[in-house]
Design an enzyme around this catalytic site. Structure first.
Site, PDB file in Angstrom:
ATOM      1  N   SER A  59       0.858  -1.182   0.000  1.00 43.39           N
ATOM      2  CA  SER A  59       0.000   0.000   0.000  1.00 43.39           C
ATOM      3  C   SER A  59       0.890   1.226   0.000  1.00 43.39           C
ATOM      4  O   SER A  59       2.057   1.169   0.432  1.00 43.39           O
ATOM      5  CB  SER A  59      -0.894   0.009   1.251  1.00 43.39           C
ATOM      6  OG  SER A  59      -1.489   1.282   1.455  1.00 43.39           O
ATOM      7  N   TYR A 100      -1.850  -0.433  10.454  1.00 46.57           N
ATOM      8  CA  TYR A 100      -2.059  -0.757   9.039  1.00 46.57           C
ATOM      9  C   TYR A 100      -0.809  -0.410   8.244  1.00 46.57           C
ATOM     10  O   TYR A 100      -0.345  -1.204   7.405  1.00 46.57           O
ATOM     11  CB  TYR A 100      -3.263   0.003   8.493  1.00 46.57           C
ATOM     12  CG  TYR A 100      -3.540  -0.256   7.027  1.00 46.57           C
ATOM     13  CD1 TYR A 100      -4.176  -1.423   6.622  1.00 46.57           C
ATOM     14  CD2 TYR A 100      -3.143   0.647   6.041  1.00 46.57           C
ATOM     15  CE1 TYR A 100      -4.425  -1.680   5.279  1.00 46.57           C
ATOM     16  CE2 TYR A 100      -3.376   0.403   4.704  1.00 46.57           C
ATOM     17  CZ  TYR A 100      -4.020  -0.757   4.325  1.00 46.57           C
ATOM     18  OH  TYR A 100      -4.250  -1.014   2.997  1.00 46.57           O
TER      19      TYR A 100
END
Length: 259
Positions: free
Chosen positions: A141, A154
């Protein structure tokens, strides 16, 4: 039976996993799809079968290594995998008030995103190496490029996925296996719908699937898309830490609960 391709997709019940499964579905293709939601997984499987693919499904939490690994080896024995697409993932973040995520949510993200990727790939590596063939994509990501103030766990989990993929690529390329490290920005999925904040350079799911598939098919070493978002994250990482931290704090968002 001989297949034109045998492909594994985790997290195939929605989002990127479902999109990639449908993109690869075609006559002669065997898809092994996993997810935790039986109803949504079967919907993906049905759509892929309509396109002519042979589909097998398994209900697994990728954080649970032993049952997933046993099933993966069973499926590889039936039809040796050509492509591994570990797409399963979760997200969470701080509270609306900015309180920390807490141990439970932080651990959940690391287990699903990082350990889930490792649990998917590692059992199959000896067989891929023995065959001297295969393609792997690790889904990181843009959050892997600079920790987000409102979703530190995350960011950590995806930074781990990125580093793991980069390391695998260096290790496995001489053994005949291609590894593509994918660094996507925002794209339109149920996970993004839970994100309450700015989504710069967001693209459609179909566009992201198209970009990733094209990269995997040509054995790209990295896919970073959209590039401008990644450049912003990298710039924040290179500047003095206090400046980067201020930028990350100003990039305020909240993630609604859900998996």
């Amino acid at each position: 039976m001989t297949y034109t391709a045998s492909i594994l997709v985790t997290g195939a019940s929605s989002g990127l996993g479902a999109g990639l499964a449908k993109s690869y579905a075609a006559p002669g293709v065997r898809l092994a799809l996993t997810a935790r939601d039986a109803q949504r997984l079967e919907a993906t499987a049905a759509a892929c079968r309509t396109q002519g693919a042979e589909v097998v499904t398994g209900l697994f939490d990728v954080a649970e290594a032993a049952p997933l690994g046993a099933w993966l080896l069973e499926q590889d024995a039936i039809a040796p995998f050509d492509i591994l697409l570990p797409c399963a993932g979760v997200s969470a973040g701080t509270t609306v008030e900015g309180e920390p995520e807490g141990l439970e949510l932080a651990t959940m993200q690391v287990r699903a995103n990082l350990l889930g990727t490792i649990n998917t790939i590692e059992p199959l590596l000896p067989r891929l190496i023995a065959r001297k063939a295969g393609r792997i994509a690790t889904i990181a990501s843009s959050a892997a490029l600079r920790g987000l103030a409102y979703s530190p766990a995350y960011s950590a989990s995806k930074a781990g996925v990125r580093a793991y993929g980069e390391g695998l690529r260096a290790l496995l390329t001489p053994k005949g296996i291609s590894v593509t490290v994918v660094v996507p920005g925002f794209f339109d999925t149920p996970m993004t719908d839970r994100w309450k904040g700015p989504t710069p350079f967001i693209v459609s799911l179909d566009k992201m699937v198209s970009v990733i598939r094209a990269g995997v098919d040509r054995k790209a070493k990295r896919i970073t898309y959209p590039r401008l978002l990644a450049l912003g994250q990298q710039a924040a990482d290179l500047m003095p830490a206090a400046w980067g931290d201020k930028i990350m704090r100003n990039f305020h968002f909240h993630i609604e609960p859900g998996r």
